[in-house]
Design an enzyme around this catalytic site. Structure first.
Site, mmCIF file in Angstrom:
data_model
loop_
_atom_site.group_PDB
_atom_site.id
_atom_site.type_symbol
_atom_site.label_atom_id
_atom_site.label_comp_id
_atom_site.label_asym_id
_atom_site.label_seq_id
_atom_site.Cartn_x
_atom_site.Cartn_y
_atom_site.Cartn_z
ATOM 1 C CB CYS A 1 -0.996 -0.020 1.161
ATOM 2 S SG CYS A 1 -0.296 0.151 2.807
ATOM 3 N NE ARG B 1 -4.640 1.086 1.399
ATOM 4 C CZ ARG B 1 -4.525 1.799 0.304
ATOM 5 N NH1 ARG B 1 -5.407 1.646 -0.676
ATOM 6 N NH2 ARG B 1 -3.550 2.680 0.158
ATOM 7 C CG ASP C 1 -5.435 4.875 2.604
ATOM 8 O OD1 ASP C 1 -5.568 4.420 3.764
ATOM 9 O OD2 ASP C 1 -4.461 5.559 2.249
#
Length: 162
Positions: A12, A18, A126
């Protein structure tokens, strides 16, 4: 995909939400399939914003509520040798996939995919700038996406092993 010396890198932007959550989920899913010793899993960020930091507290809480732990993880940036070292490099979203494509040598571009490519495609949003619900949704989305990838690579009909 044979498991001998396989490696999967989850990516990420900052490696605090993440991708570390995806790493913990993938490790658990591999363990459940008896593949935990056959596949190397790691996570990293395309940017060095949080290098050395632990995962975001909200990510840790959401992961823990779902039965995963992010203990001991520390953010790191994707390194040039990661492109050669890993068999799959899975980005959380199109923006980070584009950044990986920009940095990746041409001979390893085929290793780059989105985490959700085996589960209908699209981004894992996100959750960093949102509330706790976004982190809970992220965990569920990653569970589904990574299970679909594992089903494609190691079909359950074959006992989960190649």
């Amino acid at each position: 995909m044979s498991t001998a010396n396989q490696g999967i890198l989850l990516v990420c932007m900052g490696n605090i939400c993440r991708s570390p959550t995806a790493e913990a989920i993938l490790r658990a899913q591999l363990r459940a399939r008896g593949l935990e010793h056959d596949v190397q899993v790691d996570s990293a960020g395309t940017h060095a914003y949080h290098t050395g930091e632990a995962p975001d507290a909200r990510a840790r809480q959401a992961a823990q509520a779902a039965g995963y732990t992010l203990d001991g993880m520390r953010a790191r940036q994707v390194l040039a040798d990661d492109f050669a070292r890993f068999d799959w490099i899975l980005a959380a979203d199109a923006q980070n996939l584009a950044e990986l494509r920009r940095c990746c040598p041409v001979q390893w571009q085929d290793k780059l995919r989105l985490m959700r490519d085996w589960a209908g495609g699209g981004d894992v949003p996100d959750p960093y700038y949102g509330g706790a619900q976004g982190f809970t949704e992220m965990v569920a989305m990653l569970e589904t996406a990574l299970a679909a990838a594992l089903d494609a690579w190691y079909p359950p009909a074959a006992g989960g092993k190649p």
